[in-house]
Scaffold this active site. Structure first.
Site, mmCIF file in Angstrom:
data_model
loop_
_atom_site.group_PDB
_atom_site.id
_atom_site.type_symbol
_atom_site.label_atom_id
_atom_site.label_comp_id
_atom_site.label_asym_id
_atom_site.label_seq_id
_atom_site.Cartn_x
_atom_site.Cartn_y
_atom_site.Cartn_z
ATOM 1 N N ASP A 47 -1.866 6.603 6.451
ATOM 2 C CA ASP A 47 -2.999 5.480 5.927
ATOM 3 C C ASP A 47 -3.393 4.732 6.890
ATOM 4 O O ASP A 47 -2.698 3.551 6.944
ATOM 5 C CB ASP A 47 -2.550 4.779 4.515
ATOM 6 C CG ASP A 47 -3.694 4.061 4.005
ATOM 7 O OD1 ASP A 47 -4.728 3.784 4.596
ATOM 8 O OD2 ASP A 47 -3.236 3.183 2.865
ATOM 9 N N LYS A 103 -12.578 -1.986 6.396
ATOM 10 C CA LYS A 103 -11.869 -2.769 7.124
ATOM 11 C C LYS A 103 -12.305 -2.724 8.619
ATOM 12 O O LYS A 103 -12.782 -3.888 9.346
ATOM 13 C CB LYS A 103 -10.508 -2.661 7.357
ATOM 14 C CG LYS A 103 -9.751 -3.279 5.740
ATOM 15 C CD LYS A 103 -9.346 -2.381 4.962
ATOM 16 C CE LYS A 103 -8.864 -3.094 3.622
ATOM 17 N NZ LYS A 103 -7.882 -2.140 2.865
ATOM 18 N N TRP A 132 0.981 -1.250 0.007
ATOM 19 C CA TRP A 132 0.123 -0.063 0.039
ATOM 20 C C TRP A 132 0.863 1.186 -0.164
ATOM 21 O O TRP A 132 0.541 2.254 -0.680
ATOM 22 C CB TRP A 132 -1.096 -0.091 1.032
ATOM 23 C CG TRP A 132 -2.051 -0.939 0.883
ATOM 24 C CD1 TRP A 132 -2.231 -2.166 1.698
ATOM 25 C CD2 TRP A 132 -3.026 -1.065 -0.087
ATOM 26 N NE1 TRP A 132 -3.147 -2.890 1.162
ATOM 27 C CE2 TRP A 132 -4.028 -2.197 -0.097
ATOM 28 C CE3 TRP A 132 -3.281 -0.171 -1.263
ATOM 29 C CZ2 TRP A 132 -4.916 -2.508 -0.887
ATOM 30 C CZ3 TRP A 132 -4.394 -0.612 -2.048
ATOM 31 C CH2 TRP A 132 -5.058 -1.724 -1.954
HETATM 32 C C1 LIG Z 1 -7.576 -1.732 1.765
HETATM 33 C C2 LIG Z 1 -6.615 -0.596 1.757
HETATM 34 C C3 LIG Z 1 -6.178 0.274 0.966
HETATM 35 C C4 LIG Z 1 -7.203 0.586 -0.181
HETATM 36 O O1 LIG Z 1 -8.511 0.980 0.070
HETATM 37 P P1 LIG Z 1 -9.563 1.187 -0.972
HETATM 38 O O2 LIG Z 1 -10.534 1.838 -0.133
HETATM 39 O O3 LIG Z 1 -9.835 0.151 -1.539
HETATM 40 O O4 LIG Z 1 -8.926 2.276 -1.641
HETATM 41 C C5 LIG Z 1 -5.326 1.404 0.896
HETATM 42 N N1 LIG Z 1 -4.362 1.087 1.971
HETATM 43 C C6 LIG Z 1 -4.695 0.334 2.784
HETATM 44 C C7 LIG Z 1 -3.582 0.104 4.154
HETATM 45 C C8 LIG Z 1 -5.422 -0.831 2.838
HETATM 46 O O5 LIG Z 1 -5.456 -1.545 3.738
#
Ligand SMILES: *Cc1c(COP(=O)(O)O)cnc(C)c1O
Length: 360
Positions: A172, A196, A102
């Site tokens: 993030d 999540k 990511w």
């Molecule tokens: C799932 C995830 C993403 C992507 O998220 P989307 O909402 O599908 O764009 C980005 N960063 C991390 C750490 C993730 O776990």
């Protein structure tokens, strides 16, 4: 009805009490005669839902008053662009940690808008570690520092918050937000896709310090400007109303269950017993250095990868679902977010031990 234990990395399990409330309120939300999905986002019913969701989240995370909470769309992936477009306007240099898949995506996107300096790179080590506090040099003149506190695919988590001095820290938090208490004041901006640990996919949460809401790059679309969303209380266009409602139910449910301290206690226990099962067996292995092991995403491999499909099949027969590892890592991955009950982790451990003794 029988519900399984779903170890998916996302979209992931939601608390059962939240789903039950949503079911009860599905056709008629609190005497309004309509479903939340059918309400005007500007009507008083939905405004009360949105206001309560925000105030519950503020209480849950102890968000200081000088931070805005934005309910957006486009996933965490849109934030990869929105962040540089809004924060790298006068200063063009930015610092990024590369600790996994990511981080890499965030870096690739940021490079389109500014000069990315990768301050630490875990790729040579197969993304199995995070830096020690003294292992990197930050640029005091950077517009911001970006990192991914929990790498969902590699199962790698920073055991501390990097100290960036006066440079705003951007995180993030998609796969770790709400897993434990957090000092929000250490951050300039926190973002997370909801699917999540917050609620259903389609909602993206941004928590941004007010002084960082300024001009954007000239060509920034209106929908990509934090200022537009902040000025309009996340109602510049139609927000993802039903996802906000469900997120609000999750926040209320977490408060009722003792807040993030209680979550941290359970999450730590869940993770520790799963790692102990892996470490106490020569059949299972986790590649991540111990200090950087994730509480939320636990990848592991079997001693013989030929057994992977049998493992997955027998797990599924016991209602232990979606354990297949990410294609880039292989093996298994158990995502054990807030909504995964401790009994689910216990059931997984029982199965893993039985499987190992049968195949060792
Ligand atoms: C799932 C995830 C993403 C992507 O998220 P989307 O909402 O599908 O764009 C980005 N960063 C991390 C750490 C993730 O776990």
């Amino acid at each position: 009805m029988s519900r399984v234990y779903n170890f998916s990395a996302g979209p992931a399990m939601l608390p059962e009490d939240v789903l039950s409330t949503a079911r009860e309120e599905m056709l008629d939300w609190q005497g309004s005669g309509m479903s939340v999905m059918e309400m005007s986002h500007r009507g008083k019913e939905f405004m009360s839902i949105a206001t309560k969701a925000e105030s519950d989240l503020r209480r849950l995370m102890a968000i200081p008053d000088n931070y805005k909470v934005l309910f957006l769309q486009g996933g965490a992936s849109s934030q990869f662009a929105m962040i540089p477009m809004n924060l790298a306007t006068t200063k063009k240099q930015v610092d990024y940690f590369n600790t996994g898949a990511w981080s890499k995506k965030a870096i690739a996107e940021a490079k389109r808008y500014c000069d990315v300096n990768v301050v630490w790179n875990g790729e040579q080590g197969n993304f199995s570690a995070t830096p020690e506090a003294g292992d990197f040099q930050l640029n005091a003149d950077a517009a911001y520092v970006h990192y991914t506190p929990n790498e969902t695919i590699g199962g790698v988590e920073f055991p501390y918050i990097p100290d960036c001095g006066d440079v705003p820290l951007v995180a993030d938090m998609s796969s770790t937000i709400l897993s434990r208490p957090l000092d929000v004041s250490r951050f300039g901006l926190i973002y997370a896709g909801a699917q999540k640990n917050i609620g259903p996919a389609g909602l993206t949460l941004v928590i941004i310090r007010e002084d960082l809401i300024t001009d954007s790059l000239d060509y920034t679309p209106s929908m990509f400007k934090y200022s537009i969303h902040a000025d309009n209380d996340s109602m510049y266009n139609t927000p993802p109303t039903y996802a906000m409602y469900l997120a609000g139910l999750v926040f209320a449910s977490l408060l009722e269950k003792g807040g993030l301290e209680a979550m941290a206690e359970t999450n730590q226990r869940k993770a520790e017993k799963l790692y102990a099962t892996i470490d106490n067996s020569s059949f299972y292995q986790n590649p991540v250095e111990i200090r950087s092991r994730s509480w939320m995403n636990v990848p592991f491999t079997l001693a013989d990868s030929e057994l992977d499909s049998v493992f997955l099949q027998q797990a599924a027969e016991r209602g232990l679902m979606t354990l297949k590892g990410h294609r880039s890592v292989g093996g298994m991955r158990a995502s054990i977010y807030n909504a995964m009950p401790e009994q689910g982790v216990d059931a997984l451990i029982d199965f893993m031990q039985a499987f190992a003794s049968e195949h060792a």
